[in-house]
Motif scaffolding. Structure first.
Motif, short mmCIF file in Angstrom:
data_model
loop_
_atom_site.label_atom_id
_atom_site.label_comp_id
_atom_site.label_asym_id
_atom_site.label_seq_id
_atom_site.Cartn_x
_atom_site.Cartn_y
_atom_site.Cartn_z
N GLU A 15 0.84 -1.19 0.00
CA GLU A 15 0.00 0.00 0.00
C GLU A 15 0.88 1.25 0.00
O GLU A 15 1.69 1.43 0.90
CB GLU A 15 -0.86 -0.05 1.25
N VAL A 16 0.73 2.07 -1.03
CA VAL A 16 1.51 3.31 -1.06
C VAL A 16 0.71 4.40 -0.38
O VAL A 16 -0.45 4.64 -0.73
CB VAL A 16 1.84 3.73 -2.50
N SER A 17 1.33 5.03 0.61
CA SER A 17 0.61 6.08 1.34
C SER A 17 0.96 7.43 0.74
O SER A 17 2.06 7.63 0.22
CB SER A 17 0.98 6.00 2.81
N TRP A 18 0.01 8.37 0.84
CA TRP A 18 0.28 9.73 0.34
C TRP A 18 1.48 10.33 1.05
O TRP A 18 2.22 11.13 0.49
CB TRP A 18 -0.94 10.63 0.56
N PHE A 19 1.65 9.90 2.31
CA PHE A 19 2.75 10.47 3.08
C PHE A 19 4.11 10.08 2.52
O PHE A 19 5.07 10.84 2.61
CB PHE A 19 2.64 10.03 4.54
#
Lengths: 313, 363
Positions: free
Chosen positions: A144-148
């Motif tokens: 999962e790629v987080s916006w952070f």
């Protein structure tokens, strides 16, 4: 494996952001040991936004959360700026006070809110189960790629450009190396140092909110951030006060921190039957070893930690 | 005219300035704390503040108050040791933020020897001291030979020792809780004797010889710092490492020795607390013991003077214990942590306060 990579990247983002904050502050000549407390307060700002503005559309909420953390972080860092720059206070002492103050203030504040809502609720936690889902940008399989993470990379590049390609960066660095010389060519050392400390508050605040949303959906503010601000300082020293190297150092430290979260998922590690406390200790042990190996030839800014006195030669 | 001159001189005495500056810090800390209380709930703020400041006086019956006064003193002894550890290192130019870790190691060794091997109290105490000393020594060696910042090394060692001690003491914990076994029932030899001191405090059995011992050690530290050659050398190293080296002092071993002594002091402090039986170690602890951090507050509040720190350590412990008497329905006990954190923050301004006093005195 995807989980390990994900945790590594998210923890690396936290460490990188906070280490960049430390880097800006030290490059301007102020040692910011209060990053741990700044993280807690920044996290509090973000968590409050999530609590009270959780109904906003995802994109707006992320923006609001970041702004909330930044405002809290920057305001909190002013405590250091005022005492260290105007009043020439001992920076180590003030930094330590800020760490204690951050955790204590956040605990008192959150407990007061919780008790205000329900008299029997004496916990110091804020929950953000639904709100947290907005932070994932996209998924590749289990990863999962987080916006952070994206934000952290953008800020890393920005930090490099600001420090090395702009007039402001050059002046900031001059104030950390030789403030008297900088003053003699008309640079306002006090203003530059204020800027350095406030930028470190900005990074510390964002780092705080990224940390508490990294793996869990509620945060108990009594626990603070478990020495993460100091790990970030170790990353900064390992990265020799340079954004590029800080990015790489953060990845290494992030990996070891992630191991303590996910080691049970690996058969080999599980078979070794090492107590979980050892994995918890690992990031701290590694940073001690790294510090021992790399502190000798450190390229620390020469004037860091010394209050600037106009009359001094 | 004459009295005016005396007044001037009075404000210029260093000791007076230190006391006044510390009192200003306390006052500011209490005022800001009171404002925070007002923001949370204006109605109970005054009651909460008075119960923090009253602490044991909260109990109307004198015998009970005396008993709780004894408990506060029993917790002041370890705090005083941590305070001495921090101020001793600070005088040599080192910030011993690792006091908490040294304290944890001291607690771990003392309790483990007492509970697992039923060792007598003095052996446990010495072990705690050595354990803390070794940990302090590690930080000292890293600083002297490898130029590692002692604050960051100290924090890392704090966490490493916390997890290690949790692991070690899990072997001697009660089966149903996370706490270590009670000393009184399992190995009474491990308890520090009270030699009749408990009689003075309404039979409070936590009042032990640790309290007078801590005061004696404070005086010894004062003598070491201001009356001996070693103390002089250590202070010289703190003022200017290179000058000390040039004058023929071994600046590196001086630094290491300082950290070892500082570590011994905090380790011993842990033995004072846990071997009195007043508290048990929780093996599920996820935060570094607060004692070491409160020690920073007490050290600076006491004007970095061993004798002054006897009083400041008592004050900090007094308000920390007092925090548990605030109305739990309105406020939380951490309010006293907040006040002591604010006091530490204002201690950073002590130099500025003194500067103001000097300027005023000159006018």
């Amino acid at each position: 494996m995807a989980l390990l990579l994900q945790y590594t990247l998210i923890y690396a983002s936290v460490l990188m952001l906070v280490a960049l904050g430390g880097c800006f502050s030290e490059r301007s000549g102020v040692i910011n040991l209060g990053l741990e407390g700044t993280m807690v307060i920044g996290a509090l700002g973000g968590a409050l936004v999530m609590k009270y503005m959780g109904n906003l559309p995802a994109a707006l909420m992320i923006l609001a959360v970041i702004i909330g953390s930044v405002i809290f972080g920057v305001l909190y860092s002013l405590l250091l700026a005022v005492s260290a720059i105007n009043f020439k206070a001992d920076q180590t002492l003030v930094g330590t006070a800020m760490n204690l103050l951050g955790t204590a203030a956040a605990t008192v504040f959150v407990k007061a809110i919780n008790m205000g809502e329900n008299v029997n609720n004496v916990s110091s936690s804020i929950q953000y189960i639904e709100q947290r889902k907005a932070f994932s940008a996209f998924k590749i399989g289990n990863f999962e790629v987080s916006w952070f993470m994206i934000l952290a990379v953008v800020l890393l590049i920005a930090a490099h450009i600001v420090l090395y390609k702009t007039r402001f960066g050059l002046r900031l660095r001059a104030c950390g190396e030789h403030p008297q010389a900088a003053d003699s060519v008309g640079i306002n050392v006090y203003k530059m140092r204020y800027a350095g400390v406030m930028i470190s508050g900005l990074f510390g605040g964002i780092g705080g909110i990224v940390y508490i949303t990294a793996g869990v959906s509620e945060w108990k503010f009594e626990n603070g951030v478990a020495g993460f601000g100091f790990l970030a300082l170790a990353v900064m020293i390992f990265g020799q006060w340079e954004p590029k190297l800080i990015g790489l150092a953060a990845l290494l430290f992030g990996l070891f921190r992630a191991l303590s979260n996910v080691y049970s998922g690996f058969d080999i590690l599980e078979m070794l039957n090492i107590p979980s406390a050892v994995y918890n200790m690992l990031p701290y042990i590694i940073s001690l070893v790294v510090l021992a190996l790399f502190s000798r030839n450190s390229k620390a800014p020469k004037a860091e930690g010394i209050p600037y006195d106009k009359g001094q030669r | 005219m004459n009295t005016k001159n005396e007044k001037k001189r009075f404000l210029q005495i260093d000791g007076v300035q230190t006391v006044v500056a510390s009192l200003i810090c306390i006052a500011l800390g209490l005022i800001v704390g009171y404002i925070v209380l007002l923001c949370i709930n204006p109605a109970g703020a005054w009651d909460a503040m008075t119960s923090i400041l009253k602490n044991f006086l909260y109990f109307p019956r004198p015998e009970v108050a005396l008993e709780y006064f004894g408990s506060t003193l029993a917790k002041t002894a370890p705090l005083l040791m941590c305070t001495l550890s921090i101020l001793f290192a600070y005088k040599v130019g080192l910030f011993n933020i690792g006091a908490s870790g040294q304290y944890a190691v001291g607690a771990g060794l003392a309790l483990y020897l007492a509970l697992a091997f039923h060792m007598p109290w003095y052996i446990c105490m010495i072990a705690a001291m050595i354990g803390g000393g070794i940990l302090g020594g590690i930080a000292g060696i890293l600083k002297a030979y490898l130029n590692v910042n002692e604050v960051i090394a100290g924090i890392m060692l704090n966490w490493i020792s916390l997890y290690s001690v949790n692991m070690l003491l899990t072997n001697v914990k009660e089966s149903s809780t996370t706490y270590t076994m009670a000393l009184k029932t399992n190995s009474p030899d491990g308890l520090i004797p009270s030699l009749g001191l408990d009689k003075l405090f309404s039979d409070n059995r936590y009042v032990t010889i640790a309290i007078p011992l801590a005061v004696i050690i404070a005086i010894l530290v004062w003598i070491l710092m201001s009356k001996t050659k070693l103390g002089y050398e250590l202070k010289a190293t703190g003022l200017n490492k290179n000058a000390a080296k040039y004058a023929g002092m071994k600046e590196k071993s001086n630094m290491i020795l300082t950290m070892v002594i500082a570590g011994c002091l905090s380790g011993l402090g842990a033995a004072f607390l846990y071997l009195s039986g007043i508290e048990q170690w929780s093996c599920a602890q996820t935060a570094v013991p607060a004692m070491g951090f409160n020690g920073i507050a007490a050290a600076f509040l006491g004007g970095l003077n061993p004798i002054g720190s006897i009083f400041s350590a008592f004050f900090i412990q007094h308000i920390t214990s007092g925090g548990s008497y605030v109305d739990k329905m309105v406020y939380c006990a951490q309010i006293s942590d907040l006040i002591s954190a604010i006091i530490i923050y204002f201690c950073g301004f002590v130099l500025f306060f003194k500067h103001c006093m000097n300027r005023k005195a000159k006018k």
